[in-house]
Design an enzyme around this catalytic site. Structure first.
Site, short mmCIF file in Angstrom:
data_model
loop_
_atom_site.label_atom_id
_atom_site.label_comp_id
_atom_site.label_asym_id
_atom_site.label_seq_id
_atom_site.Cartn_x
_atom_site.Cartn_y
_atom_site.Cartn_z
N ASP A 150 -27.11 6.64 -35.30
CA ASP A 150 -26.22 6.82 -34.14
C ASP A 150 -25.80 8.25 -33.80
O ASP A 150 -25.38 9.00 -34.69
CB ASP A 150 -24.90 6.09 -34.38
N TRP A 174 -32.34 5.16 -44.08
CA TRP A 174 -30.88 5.06 -43.99
C TRP A 174 -30.22 5.16 -45.38
O TRP A 174 -30.68 4.59 -46.34
CB TRP A 174 -30.49 3.74 -43.32
N GLU A 325 -20.95 -3.30 -32.32
CA GLU A 325 -20.84 -1.97 -32.92
C GLU A 325 -20.66 -0.92 -31.82
O GLU A 325 -20.90 -1.19 -30.64
CB GLU A 325 -22.12 -1.63 -33.71
C1 FRU Z 1 -24.84 1.28 -35.81
C2 FRU Z 1 -24.17 1.38 -37.17
C3 FRU Z 1 -22.68 1.59 -36.99
C4 FRU Z 1 -22.28 2.23 -38.29
C5 FRU Z 1 -23.47 3.11 -38.56
C6 FRU Z 1 -23.78 3.30 -40.01
O1 FRU Z 1 -26.18 1.64 -35.80
O2 FRU Z 1 -24.44 0.21 -37.92
O3 FRU Z 1 -21.97 0.41 -36.69
O4 FRU Z 1 -21.10 2.94 -38.21
O5 FRU Z 1 -24.57 2.51 -37.92
O6 FRU Z 1 -24.77 4.25 -40.20
#
Ligand code: FRU
Length: 562
Positions: A150, A174, A325
Protein backbone atom coordinates in the site's frame (compact mmCIF):
# COMPACT_ATOMS: atom_id res chain seq x y z
CA UNK A 1 27.30 -30.70 -8.29
CA UNK A 2 27.42 -33.27 -5.48
CA UNK A 3 30.92 -32.15 -4.54
CA UNK A 4 29.80 -28.56 -4.41
CA UNK A 5 26.94 -29.46 -2.11
CA UNK A 6 29.27 -31.38 0.17
CA UNK A 7 31.62 -28.44 0.27
CA UNK A 8 28.81 -26.05 1.23
CA UNK A 9 27.65 -28.51 3.87
CA UNK A 10 31.15 -28.79 5.26
CA UNK A 11 31.38 -25.00 5.39
CA UNK A 12 28.06 -24.71 7.16
CA UNK A 13 29.21 -27.25 9.72
CA UNK A 14 32.51 -25.54 10.48
CA UNK A 15 32.70 -24.37 14.07
CA UNK A 16 33.43 -20.79 13.02
CA UNK A 17 34.14 -18.56 15.95
CA UNK A 18 37.05 -16.35 15.01
CA UNK A 19 36.78 -12.68 14.32
CA UNK A 20 37.29 -12.11 10.64
CA UNK A 21 37.02 -8.48 9.53
CA UNK A 22 34.82 -7.47 12.43
CA UNK A 23 32.51 -10.45 11.93
CA UNK A 24 32.33 -13.50 14.15
CA UNK A 25 29.88 -16.35 13.79
CA UNK A 26 29.36 -18.53 16.83
CA UNK A 27 27.38 -21.70 17.14
CA UNK A 28 25.33 -22.00 20.28
CA UNK A 29 23.31 -24.83 21.78
CA UNK A 30 20.14 -26.11 20.16
CA UNK A 31 21.24 -25.17 16.64
CA UNK A 32 21.29 -21.47 17.39
CA UNK A 33 23.86 -19.21 15.85
CA UNK A 34 25.05 -15.74 16.82
CA UNK A 35 26.37 -13.52 14.08
CA UNK A 36 28.37 -10.75 15.75
CA UNK A 37 29.55 -7.45 14.35
CA UNK A 38 32.16 -5.66 16.45
CA UNK A 39 31.73 -2.11 17.72
CA UNK A 40 34.79 -0.99 15.69
CA UNK A 41 33.42 -2.28 12.41
CA UNK A 42 32.99 0.46 9.80
CA UNK A 43 31.26 -1.49 7.00
CA UNK A 44 27.98 -0.08 5.80
CA UNK A 45 26.03 -3.33 5.45
CA UNK A 46 25.69 -6.86 6.67
CA UNK A 47 24.43 -8.97 3.77
CA UNK A 48 22.00 -11.81 4.40
CA UNK A 49 21.31 -14.49 1.76
CA UNK A 50 17.63 -15.03 0.88
CA UNK A 51 15.89 -18.04 -0.67
CA UNK A 52 12.27 -17.13 -1.29
CA UNK A 53 10.76 -20.56 -0.93
CA UNK A 54 12.19 -21.03 2.55
CA UNK A 55 10.10 -20.22 5.63
CA UNK A 56 11.06 -17.10 7.56
CA UNK A 57 13.77 -17.34 10.20
CA UNK A 58 13.41 -14.95 13.09
CA UNK A 59 16.54 -12.92 13.75
CA UNK A 60 16.86 -10.95 17.00
CA UNK A 61 19.00 -7.86 16.56
CA UNK A 62 20.76 -7.00 19.82
CA UNK A 63 22.96 -3.92 20.25
CA UNK A 64 25.09 -3.60 23.41
CA UNK A 65 22.83 -6.13 25.16
CA UNK A 66 19.53 -4.45 24.27
CA UNK A 67 17.03 -6.01 21.90
CA UNK A 68 16.59 -3.55 19.03
CA UNK A 69 14.03 -5.55 17.12
CA UNK A 70 13.19 -8.96 15.70
CA UNK A 71 13.10 -9.33 11.95
CA UNK A 72 12.05 -12.25 9.75
CA UNK A 73 14.21 -13.28 6.82
CA UNK A 74 13.84 -16.21 4.45
CA UNK A 75 17.46 -17.28 4.99
CA UNK A 76 18.91 -19.30 2.12
CA UNK A 77 19.46 -23.04 2.43
CA UNK A 78 19.71 -24.57 -1.07
CA UNK A 79 20.48 -21.52 -3.18
CA UNK A 80 20.76 -17.78 -2.84
CA UNK A 81 18.03 -15.94 -4.77
CA UNK A 82 19.40 -12.55 -3.70
CA UNK A 83 20.97 -10.76 -0.77
CA UNK A 84 19.32 -8.19 1.49
CA UNK A 85 21.39 -5.58 3.31
CA UNK A 86 21.09 -4.72 7.01
CA UNK A 87 22.16 -1.08 7.33
CA UNK A 88 24.74 -0.88 10.10
CA UNK A 89 24.71 2.94 10.48
CA UNK A 90 22.06 2.63 13.16
CA UNK A 91 24.43 0.57 15.36
CA UNK A 92 27.68 2.51 14.90
CA UNK A 93 29.98 2.07 17.89
CA UNK A 94 27.89 -0.71 19.37
CA UNK A 95 28.48 -4.44 19.49
CA UNK A 96 25.72 -6.03 17.47
CA UNK A 97 24.48 -9.58 17.63
CA UNK A 98 22.14 -11.21 15.13
CA UNK A 99 20.78 -14.20 16.97
CA UNK A 100 18.94 -16.82 14.95
CA UNK A 101 18.33 -20.51 14.43
CA UNK A 102 20.46 -22.54 12.02
CA UNK A 103 17.92 -25.15 10.98
CA UNK A 104 14.96 -24.36 8.86
CA UNK A 105 11.88 -25.61 10.56
CA UNK A 106 10.32 -27.82 7.88
CA UNK A 107 8.07 -30.46 9.33
CA UNK A 108 9.42 -33.10 6.91
CA UNK A 109 13.02 -31.93 6.90
CA UNK A 110 15.64 -31.21 9.49
CA UNK A 111 19.22 -32.05 10.22
CA UNK A 112 22.19 -30.40 8.55
CA UNK A 113 20.64 -30.64 5.07
CA UNK A 114 18.39 -27.71 5.87
CA UNK A 115 20.91 -25.54 7.64
CA UNK A 116 21.02 -21.94 6.56
CA UNK A 117 24.00 -20.75 4.58
CA UNK A 118 25.83 -18.77 7.20
CA UNK A 119 28.95 -18.97 5.06
CA UNK A 120 27.31 -16.49 2.66
CA UNK A 121 26.78 -13.85 5.34
CA UNK A 122 29.28 -11.01 4.95
CA UNK A 123 30.11 -7.39 5.65
CA UNK A 124 30.38 -4.98 2.76
CA UNK A 125 30.38 -1.32 1.81
CA UNK A 126 28.73 -1.92 -1.52
CA UNK A 127 25.29 -3.27 -2.08
CA UNK A 128 24.48 -3.30 -5.77
CA UNK A 129 21.29 -1.29 -6.22
CA UNK A 130 21.45 -0.92 -9.99
CA UNK A 131 18.33 -2.22 -11.64
CA UNK A 132 18.42 -5.90 -12.57
CA UNK A 133 14.78 -6.27 -13.59
CA UNK A 134 13.56 -5.95 -17.18
CA UNK A 135 10.01 -5.59 -15.87
CA UNK A 136 10.80 -2.58 -13.71
CA UNK A 137 8.63 0.36 -14.81
CA UNK A 138 10.33 3.52 -16.02
CA UNK A 139 7.93 6.19 -14.73
CA UNK A 140 5.97 4.40 -12.02
CA UNK A 141 7.28 4.42 -8.49
CA UNK A 142 8.98 1.19 -7.34
CA UNK A 143 11.24 0.47 -4.35
CA UNK A 144 14.91 0.05 -5.32
CA UNK A 145 14.88 -3.37 -3.68
CA UNK A 146 12.53 -5.27 -1.38
CA UNK A 147 8.79 -5.60 -1.13
CA UNK A 148 6.18 -2.84 -1.35
CA UNK A 149 2.41 -2.82 -0.86
CA UNK A 150 0.00 0.00 0.00
CA UNK A 151 0.83 3.65 -0.57
CA UNK A 152 0.72 5.33 2.88
CA UNK A 153 0.74 8.80 4.37
CA UNK A 154 0.76 10.65 1.07
CA UNK A 155 0.80 14.44 1.37
CA UNK A 156 1.90 17.52 -0.52
CA UNK A 157 3.92 20.34 1.03
CA UNK A 158 5.89 23.24 -0.44
CA UNK A 159 6.05 21.86 -3.96
CA UNK A 160 6.93 18.30 -2.95
CA UNK A 161 4.75 15.18 -3.20
CA UNK A 162 5.51 12.80 -0.34
CA UNK A 163 4.78 9.11 -0.73
CA UNK A 164 5.27 6.58 2.06
CA UNK A 165 4.61 2.92 1.49
CA UNK A 166 4.36 -0.48 3.17
CA UNK A 167 7.88 -1.82 2.84
CA UNK A 168 9.87 -4.95 3.66
CA UNK A 169 13.58 -4.09 3.58
CA UNK A 170 14.54 -7.73 4.22
CA UNK A 171 13.01 -9.52 1.26
CA UNK A 172 10.86 -9.09 -1.83
CA UNK A 173 7.81 -10.72 -0.26
CA UNK A 174 5.40 -9.33 2.36
CA UNK A 175 6.72 -9.09 5.93
CA UNK A 176 8.52 -6.84 8.46
CA UNK A 177 6.29 -3.88 7.67
CA UNK A 178 8.06 -0.51 7.74
CA UNK A 179 7.06 2.80 6.20
CA UNK A 180 9.56 3.79 3.54
CA UNK A 181 9.55 7.23 1.97
CA UNK A 182 9.92 8.66 -1.53
CA UNK A 183 9.49 12.22 -2.82
CA UNK A 184 8.75 13.80 -6.16
CA UNK A 185 8.16 17.25 -7.59
CA UNK A 186 6.40 16.03 -10.75
CA UNK A 187 4.74 12.68 -9.81
CA UNK A 188 7.01 11.05 -12.43
CA UNK A 189 10.52 11.03 -10.99
CA UNK A 190 10.78 9.66 -7.46
CA UNK A 191 13.67 10.04 -5.06
CA UNK A 192 14.06 7.28 -2.47
CA UNK A 193 14.33 8.63 1.06
CA UNK A 194 14.76 5.38 2.96
CA UNK A 195 12.84 3.99 5.91
CA UNK A 196 10.75 6.58 7.79
CA UNK A 197 9.08 4.42 10.46
CA UNK A 198 10.53 1.11 11.63
CA UNK A 199 8.77 -1.47 13.82
CA UNK A 200 8.92 -0.98 17.60
CA UNK A 201 7.56 -2.75 20.67
CA UNK A 202 4.02 -1.70 19.69
CA UNK A 203 4.39 -3.72 16.50
CA UNK A 204 5.17 -3.53 12.83
CA UNK A 205 4.03 -0.43 10.97
CA UNK A 206 0.90 -1.09 8.93
CA UNK A 207 -0.92 1.36 6.67
CA UNK A 208 -2.03 4.84 7.61
CA UNK A 209 -1.98 8.47 6.59
CA UNK A 210 -0.30 11.83 7.16
CA UNK A 211 -1.84 15.23 7.82
CA UNK A 212 -0.34 18.68 8.03
CA UNK A 213 -1.39 20.14 11.40
CA UNK A 214 -1.41 23.81 10.36
CA UNK A 215 -2.58 25.15 13.74
CA UNK A 216 -0.59 22.77 15.89
CA UNK A 217 -3.74 21.24 17.44
CA UNK A 218 -1.86 18.10 18.50
CA UNK A 219 0.72 20.02 20.48
CA UNK A 220 3.67 19.02 18.29
CA UNK A 221 3.95 22.52 16.82
CA UNK A 222 2.39 24.47 13.97
CA UNK A 223 2.67 22.78 10.58
CA UNK A 224 3.87 19.53 12.10
CA UNK A 225 3.41 16.64 9.68
CA UNK A 226 1.64 13.95 11.67
CA UNK A 227 1.50 10.31 10.66
CA UNK A 228 -1.26 8.12 12.03
CA UNK A 229 -0.65 4.44 11.37
CA UNK A 230 -1.58 1.00 12.59
CA UNK A 231 0.82 -0.76 14.94
CA UNK A 232 0.42 -4.52 14.55
CA UNK A 233 1.61 -7.17 16.99
CA UNK A 234 1.24 -10.81 16.05
CA UNK A 235 0.88 -12.58 19.37
CA UNK A 236 2.19 -16.11 20.07
CA UNK A 237 -1.51 -17.02 20.47
CA UNK A 238 -2.10 -16.29 16.82
CA UNK A 239 -3.90 -12.97 17.31
CA UNK A 240 -3.27 -9.70 15.53
CA UNK A 241 -3.29 -6.76 17.92
CA UNK A 242 -3.96 -3.70 15.78
CA UNK A 243 -3.81 -0.32 17.51
CA UNK A 244 -3.38 3.21 16.15
CA UNK A 245 -0.24 5.24 16.74
CA UNK A 246 1.12 8.70 15.96
CA UNK A 247 4.51 9.97 14.81
CA UNK A 248 5.35 13.57 13.99
CA UNK A 249 7.81 15.40 11.82
CA UNK A 250 9.03 18.94 12.44
CA UNK A 251 11.11 19.06 9.25
CA UNK A 252 8.35 18.72 6.67
CA UNK A 253 8.32 14.92 6.57
CA UNK A 254 12.07 14.20 6.36
CA UNK A 255 12.33 12.60 9.79
CA UNK A 256 9.69 11.37 12.22
CA UNK A 257 9.61 10.90 15.95
CA UNK A 258 7.06 8.54 17.43
CA UNK A 259 4.65 9.97 19.99
CA UNK A 260 5.57 8.85 23.53
CA UNK A 261 2.06 7.85 24.50
CA UNK A 262 1.16 5.43 21.70
CA UNK A 263 -1.24 3.87 20.93
CA UNK A 264 -3.84 6.65 20.73
CA UNK A 265 -6.79 4.50 19.62
CA UNK A 266 -7.64 0.88 20.36
CA UNK A 267 -10.61 -1.43 19.84
CA UNK A 268 -11.46 -4.98 20.76
CA UNK A 269 -11.47 -6.23 17.17
CA UNK A 270 -8.82 -8.05 15.11
CA UNK A 271 -9.07 -6.10 11.86
CA UNK A 272 -8.93 -2.51 13.02
CA UNK A 273 -6.55 -0.56 10.84
CA UNK A 274 -5.46 1.90 8.18
CA UNK A 275 -6.45 5.19 9.90
CA UNK A 276 -7.20 8.11 7.63
CA UNK A 277 -7.69 11.42 9.51
CA UNK A 278 -8.49 14.79 7.94
CA UNK A 279 -9.33 18.28 9.18
CA UNK A 280 -13.03 18.99 8.71
CA UNK A 281 -13.45 22.76 8.48
CA UNK A 282 -17.25 22.53 8.69
CA UNK A 283 -17.15 21.10 12.23
CA UNK A 284 -13.81 22.57 13.30
CA UNK A 285 -12.46 19.14 14.25
CA UNK A 286 -10.41 16.27 12.96
CA UNK A 287 -12.40 13.39 11.55
CA UNK A 288 -11.02 9.90 11.19
CA UNK A 289 -12.16 6.96 9.13
CA UNK A 290 -10.98 3.50 10.18
CA UNK A 291 -11.40 0.10 8.55
CA UNK A 292 -12.94 -2.18 11.16
CA UNK A 293 -13.73 -5.71 10.05
CA UNK A 294 -16.36 -5.31 7.36
CA UNK A 295 -17.38 -1.79 8.17
CA UNK A 296 -15.94 1.68 8.64
CA UNK A 297 -15.85 3.51 11.96
CA UNK A 298 -15.91 7.30 12.02
CA UNK A 299 -14.37 9.35 14.81
CA UNK A 300 -13.72 12.97 15.74
CA UNK A 301 -11.01 14.65 17.77
CA UNK A 302 -9.82 18.16 18.66
CA UNK A 303 -6.16 17.10 18.75
CA UNK A 304 -5.55 13.81 16.86
CA UNK A 305 -4.86 12.10 20.21
CA UNK A 306 -8.25 11.83 21.92
CA UNK A 307 -10.84 10.23 19.67
CA UNK A 308 -14.62 9.85 20.09
CA UNK A 309 -16.52 7.38 17.97
CA UNK A 310 -19.23 9.14 15.95
CA UNK A 311 -20.80 6.40 13.86
CA UNK A 312 -20.34 3.22 11.84
CA UNK A 313 -20.94 2.69 8.17
CA UNK A 314 -21.37 -0.22 5.83
CA UNK A 315 -23.70 -2.84 7.22
CA UNK A 316 -25.76 -4.31 4.39
CA UNK A 317 -24.20 -1.97 1.83
CA UNK A 318 -21.77 -2.82 -0.96
CA UNK A 319 -19.49 -5.81 -1.29
CA UNK A 320 -18.71 -7.77 1.87
CA UNK A 321 -16.84 -10.72 0.42
CA UNK A 322 -13.64 -9.69 2.16
CA UNK A 323 -12.10 -7.46 4.80
CA UNK A 324 -12.57 -3.72 4.40
CA UNK A 325 -9.24 -1.94 4.30
CA UNK A 326 -7.56 1.39 3.52
CA UNK A 327 -10.48 3.86 3.65
CA UNK A 328 -10.65 7.43 2.47
CA UNK A 329 -13.36 10.07 2.67
CA UNK A 330 -13.39 13.25 0.60
CA UNK A 331 -15.66 15.88 -0.87
CA UNK A 332 -15.61 16.04 -4.68
CA UNK A 333 -17.17 18.26 -7.35
CA UNK A 334 -19.59 16.87 -9.89
CA UNK A 335 -17.94 17.65 -13.23
CA UNK A 336 -19.45 20.59 -15.06
CA UNK A 337 -21.56 21.71 -12.05
CA UNK A 338 -21.06 23.35 -8.68
CA UNK A 339 -22.57 20.41 -6.88
CA UNK A 340 -20.41 18.64 -4.29
CA UNK A 341 -20.76 15.18 -2.82
CA UNK A 342 -18.82 13.09 -0.32
CA UNK A 343 -17.20 9.90 -1.57
CA UNK A 344 -16.23 7.08 0.77
CA UNK A 345 -13.42 4.88 -0.55
CA UNK A 346 -13.33 1.30 0.67
CA UNK A 347 -10.65 -1.10 -0.49
CA UNK A 348 -11.69 -4.71 -0.09
CA UNK A 349 -9.78 -7.98 -0.21
CA UNK A 350 -10.85 -10.47 -1.43
CA UNK A 351 -14.16 -9.83 -3.20
CA UNK A 352 -13.04 -7.67 -6.16
CA UNK A 353 -15.02 -8.02 -9.42
CA UNK A 354 -12.29 -10.21 -11.00
CA UNK A 355 -11.05 -11.89 -7.83
CA UNK A 356 -8.90 -10.62 -5.02
CA UNK A 357 -8.33 -6.97 -4.28
CA UNK A 358 -10.25 -3.94 -5.56
CA UNK A 359 -11.52 -0.48 -4.62
CA UNK A 360 -15.24 0.10 -4.10
CA UNK A 361 -16.80 3.48 -3.39
CA UNK A 362 -19.99 5.00 -1.98
CA UNK A 363 -21.46 8.42 -2.81
CA UNK A 364 -23.37 10.44 -0.24
CA UNK A 365 -23.08 13.06 2.46
CA UNK A 366 -20.99 13.46 5.57
CA UNK A 367 -21.82 15.96 8.32
CA UNK A 368 -18.78 15.35 10.49
CA UNK A 369 -20.65 12.64 12.40
CA UNK A 370 -22.28 10.26 9.99
CA UNK A 371 -21.84 9.21 6.36
CA UNK A 372 -25.11 8.53 4.54
CA UNK A 373 -25.37 7.16 1.00
CA UNK A 374 -27.62 8.97 -1.47
CA UNK A 375 -29.32 5.90 -2.83
CA UNK A 376 -28.95 2.70 -0.81
CA UNK A 377 -30.44 0.58 -3.63
CA UNK A 378 -27.21 1.04 -5.61
CA UNK A 379 -25.37 -0.93 -2.91
CA UNK A 380 -28.02 -3.43 -1.83
CA UNK A 381 -27.72 -7.24 -2.10
CA UNK A 382 -23.94 -7.13 -2.44
CA UNK A 383 -23.99 -4.69 -5.39
CA UNK A 384 -20.94 -2.44 -5.49
CA UNK A 385 -19.46 0.41 -7.48
CA UNK A 386 -15.79 -0.01 -8.37
CA UNK A 387 -13.28 2.75 -8.96
CA UNK A 388 -11.19 0.74 -11.43
CA UNK A 389 -12.12 -2.32 -13.46
CA UNK A 390 -8.63 -3.79 -13.81
CA UNK A 391 -7.13 -6.39 -11.53
CA UNK A 392 -4.24 -4.32 -10.25
CA UNK A 393 -5.64 -1.34 -8.44
CA UNK A 394 -5.64 -1.60 -4.66
CA UNK A 395 -5.17 0.25 -1.38
CA UNK A 396 -6.09 3.43 -3.21
CA UNK A 397 -5.98 6.58 -1.08
CA UNK A 398 -5.43 10.30 -1.69
CA UNK A 399 -2.69 12.85 -1.05
CA UNK A 400 -3.43 15.20 1.86
CA UNK A 401 -3.03 18.97 1.45
CA UNK A 402 -2.78 18.85 -2.36
CA UNK A 403 -2.91 22.26 -4.08
CA UNK A 404 -6.14 23.79 -5.48
CA UNK A 405 -8.43 21.59 -3.38
CA UNK A 406 -7.32 18.53 -5.36
CA UNK A 407 -7.36 14.97 -4.00
CA UNK A 408 -4.96 13.05 -6.27
CA UNK A 409 -4.99 9.33 -5.54
CA UNK A 410 -2.54 6.51 -6.04
CA UNK A 411 -3.10 2.77 -6.01
CA UNK A 412 -0.80 -0.13 -5.31
CA UNK A 413 -0.60 -1.75 -8.74
CA UNK A 414 -1.01 -5.36 -7.71
CA UNK A 415 -3.45 -7.85 -6.24
CA UNK A 416 -3.15 -9.98 -3.12
CA UNK A 417 -4.09 -13.00 -5.26
CA UNK A 418 -0.57 -13.10 -6.73
CA UNK A 419 1.43 -10.10 -5.52
CA UNK A 420 4.03 -12.27 -3.77
CA UNK A 421 4.73 -14.34 -6.87
CA UNK A 422 4.96 -11.84 -9.70
CA UNK A 423 8.06 -12.56 -11.81
CA UNK A 424 10.53 -10.07 -10.31
CA UNK A 425 13.04 -10.69 -7.51
CA UNK A 426 15.04 -7.54 -6.82
CA UNK A 427 11.85 -5.68 -5.90
CA UNK A 428 8.13 -6.43 -5.95
CA UNK A 429 5.32 -4.08 -6.90
CA UNK A 430 4.84 -0.62 -8.35
CA UNK A 431 2.38 2.16 -7.69
CA UNK A 432 -0.08 3.43 -10.28
CA UNK A 433 0.25 6.87 -11.80
CA UNK A 434 -1.60 9.48 -9.73
CA UNK A 435 -5.18 10.20 -10.73
CA UNK A 436 -7.43 13.11 -9.80
CA UNK A 437 -10.85 11.76 -8.81
CA UNK A 438 -14.06 13.47 -9.95
CA UNK A 439 -17.78 12.74 -10.10
CA UNK A 440 -19.76 12.62 -13.33
CA UNK A 441 -23.33 11.88 -14.34
CA UNK A 442 -23.94 8.68 -16.34
CA UNK A 443 -26.67 8.18 -18.95
CA UNK A 444 -28.86 6.75 -16.21
CA UNK A 445 -28.73 10.07 -14.34
CA UNK A 446 -26.68 8.50 -11.52
CA UNK A 447 -23.35 9.81 -10.25
CA UNK A 448 -20.16 7.79 -10.75
CA UNK A 449 -16.58 8.21 -9.61
CA UNK A 450 -14.04 8.90 -12.33
CA UNK A 451 -10.22 8.99 -12.09
CA UNK A 452 -8.38 11.30 -14.46
CA UNK A 453 -4.61 11.03 -14.95
CA UNK A 454 -3.26 13.87 -12.81
CA UNK A 455 -2.50 17.00 -14.85
CA UNK A 456 1.21 16.56 -14.02
CA UNK A 457 1.27 13.90 -16.79
CA UNK A 458 -0.46 16.06 -19.41
CA UNK A 459 2.60 17.22 -21.29
CA UNK A 460 4.95 14.41 -20.34
CA UNK A 461 4.38 12.38 -23.52
CA UNK A 462 3.75 9.17 -21.59
CA UNK A 463 0.37 8.20 -23.00
CA UNK A 464 -1.06 7.09 -26.32
CA UNK A 465 -4.34 8.74 -27.28
CA UNK A 466 -7.02 6.98 -29.32
CA UNK A 467 -10.07 8.87 -30.63
CA UNK A 468 -13.18 6.72 -30.74
CA UNK A 469 -16.25 6.80 -32.95
CA UNK A 470 -18.05 3.55 -32.30
CA UNK A 471 -16.65 0.16 -31.28
CA UNK A 472 -12.91 -0.45 -31.63
CA UNK A 473 -10.28 -3.07 -30.86
CA UNK A 474 -6.92 -1.75 -29.77
CA UNK A 475 -4.04 -4.20 -29.74
CA UNK A 476 -0.85 -3.42 -27.87
CA UNK A 477 1.98 -5.71 -28.93
CA UNK A 478 5.72 -6.31 -29.20
CA UNK A 479 8.10 -7.83 -31.78
CA UNK A 480 7.71 -11.26 -30.14
CA UNK A 481 3.99 -11.28 -30.99
CA UNK A 482 2.79 -10.91 -27.42
CA UNK A 483 -0.26 -8.72 -27.03
CA UNK A 484 -2.79 -7.13 -24.74
CA UNK A 485 -6.19 -6.46 -26.28
CA UNK A 486 -8.49 -3.59 -25.33
CA UNK A 487 -12.04 -3.73 -26.71
CA UNK A 488 -14.49 -0.86 -26.68
CA UNK A 489 -17.89 -2.41 -27.38
CA UNK A 490 -20.41 0.38 -27.87
CA UNK A 491 -23.33 -2.00 -28.23
CA UNK A 492 -22.65 -3.87 -25.01
CA UNK A 493 -21.40 -0.60 -23.44
CA UNK A 494 -18.24 -2.21 -22.07
CA UNK A 495 -14.52 -1.60 -22.14
CA UNK A 496 -12.42 -4.73 -21.64
CA UNK A 497 -8.80 -5.72 -21.24
CA UNK A 498 -7.45 -9.16 -22.18
CA UNK A 499 -3.92 -10.06 -21.07
CA UNK A 500 -4.08 -13.80 -21.80
CA UNK A 501 -1.39 -13.51 -24.53
CA UNK A 502 0.55 -10.65 -22.98
CA UNK A 503 3.61 -12.66 -21.87
CA UNK A 504 4.21 -14.48 -18.58
CA UNK A 505 0.82 -15.33 -17.10
CA UNK A 506 1.41 -18.76 -15.55
CA UNK A 507 2.97 -17.69 -12.26
CA UNK A 508 -0.51 -17.70 -10.71
CA UNK A 509 -3.74 -19.37 -11.74
CA UNK A 510 -5.52 -16.14 -10.89
CA UNK A 511 -3.56 -13.86 -13.20
CA UNK A 512 -4.91 -14.81 -16.63
CA UNK A 513 -8.20 -12.95 -16.28
CA UNK A 514 -10.02 -10.70 -18.74
CA UNK A 515 -11.36 -7.61 -16.99
CA UNK A 516 -14.45 -5.71 -18.15
CA UNK A 517 -15.74 -2.26 -17.18
CA UNK A 518 -19.43 -1.44 -17.55
CA UNK A 519 -19.79 1.98 -19.22
CA UNK A 520 -22.15 4.69 -18.10
CA UNK A 521 -21.55 6.94 -21.09
CA UNK A 522 -20.34 6.40 -24.66
CA UNK A 523 -16.60 6.74 -25.01
CA UNK A 524 -15.01 9.27 -27.35
CA UNK A 525 -11.39 8.76 -26.38
CA UNK A 526 -8.89 6.52 -24.63
CA UNK A 527 -5.64 7.45 -22.98
CA UNK A 528 -3.34 4.47 -22.54
CA UNK A 529 -0.26 4.50 -20.33
CA UNK A 530 2.03 1.57 -21.13
CA UNK A 531 5.10 1.05 -18.99
CA UNK A 532 7.32 -2.06 -18.97
CA UNK A 533 4.92 -4.16 -16.93
CA UNK A 534 1.67 -2.22 -16.65
CA UNK A 535 -1.12 -0.86 -18.79
CA UNK A 536 -3.49 1.83 -17.47
CA UNK A 537 -6.46 2.57 -19.73
CA UNK A 538 -8.56 5.71 -19.22
CA UNK A 539 -11.83 6.00 -21.18
CA UNK A 540 -13.05 9.60 -21.59
CA UNK A 541 -10.11 10.80 -19.51
CA UNK A 542 -11.08 8.73 -16.49
CA UNK A 543 -14.80 7.93 -16.70
CA UNK A 544 -13.83 4.28 -17.11
CA UNK A 545 -10.47 3.00 -15.89
CA UNK A 546 -8.72 -0.38 -16.14
CA UNK A 547 -5.34 -0.92 -14.49
CA UNK A 548 -3.60 -4.21 -15.26
CA UNK A 549 -0.13 -5.71 -14.99
CA UNK A 550 1.55 -7.49 -17.93
CA UNK A 551 4.88 -9.35 -18.17
CA UNK A 552 5.89 -9.35 -21.86
CA UNK A 553 9.36 -10.27 -23.22
CA UNK A 554 9.71 -6.67 -24.37
CA UNK A 555 7.35 -3.73 -23.71
CA UNK A 556 3.99 -3.71 -25.55
CA UNK A 557 4.71 -0.43 -27.30
CA UNK A 558 3.21 -1.13 -30.77
CA UNK A 559 -0.43 -0.17 -31.10
CA UNK A 560 -2.96 -1.18 -33.75
CA UNK A 561 -6.51 0.17 -33.82
CA UNK A 562 -9.21 -1.76 -35.67
C1 FRU B 1 -3.86 -3.71 2.58
C2 FRU B 1 -3.28 -4.10 3.92
C3 FRU B 1 -3.68 -3.11 4.98
C4 FRU B 1 -2.61 -3.28 6.02
C5 FRU B 1 -1.40 -3.50 5.16
C6 FRU B 1 -0.38 -4.40 5.76
O1 FRU B 1 -3.17 -4.16 1.48
O2 FRU B 1 -3.70 -5.41 4.26
O3 FRU B 1 -4.99 -3.29 5.46
O4 FRU B 1 -2.49 -2.18 6.85
O5 FRU B 1 -1.87 -4.06 3.95
O6 FRU B 1 0.78 -4.44 5.00
Amino acid sequence: MKLKKLFVLALAMLPVSMWAQGLKIERLAGDYVNIRVSANEQSKYLLLPVEEKMPESQISIIANNDLVRNINVKLAVNRVDYFVPILLDEFRGKNVEFLTHMSIDHSNRGGVGSEVRISEIRLTNDFDMTNKEKYRPTYHHTPTYGWMNDPNGMFYLDGVWHLFYQYNPYGSMWGNMNWAHATSTDLIHWEQQGVALAPDANGTIFSGSCVVDKDGTAGFGKNAVIAMYTSCIQTPHGHDLQTQSLAYSLDGGKTFKKYDNNPVLTADIADFRDPNPFWNEAVGKWNLIMASGQEMRLYSSPNLKDWSEESRFGQGLGCHKGVWECPDLMKLKVKGTNEEKWVLICNINPGGPFGGSATQYFIGDFDGHKFTVDDASRYSDGKALWQDYGMDHYATVSFYNAPDGRHPMMAWMSNWEYANSIPTLQYRSANSIARDPFLYKGNDGQLYLGSQPSPEYDNAGLDKVVKLKGSKTITLSNAQGEEAVIVYDEKAMTLSFDRSKSGEVGFSKNFDVKTVAPLHKKLTSLRIFVDNSSVEVFGNDGEAVLTNLVYPKSPLTDMKVK
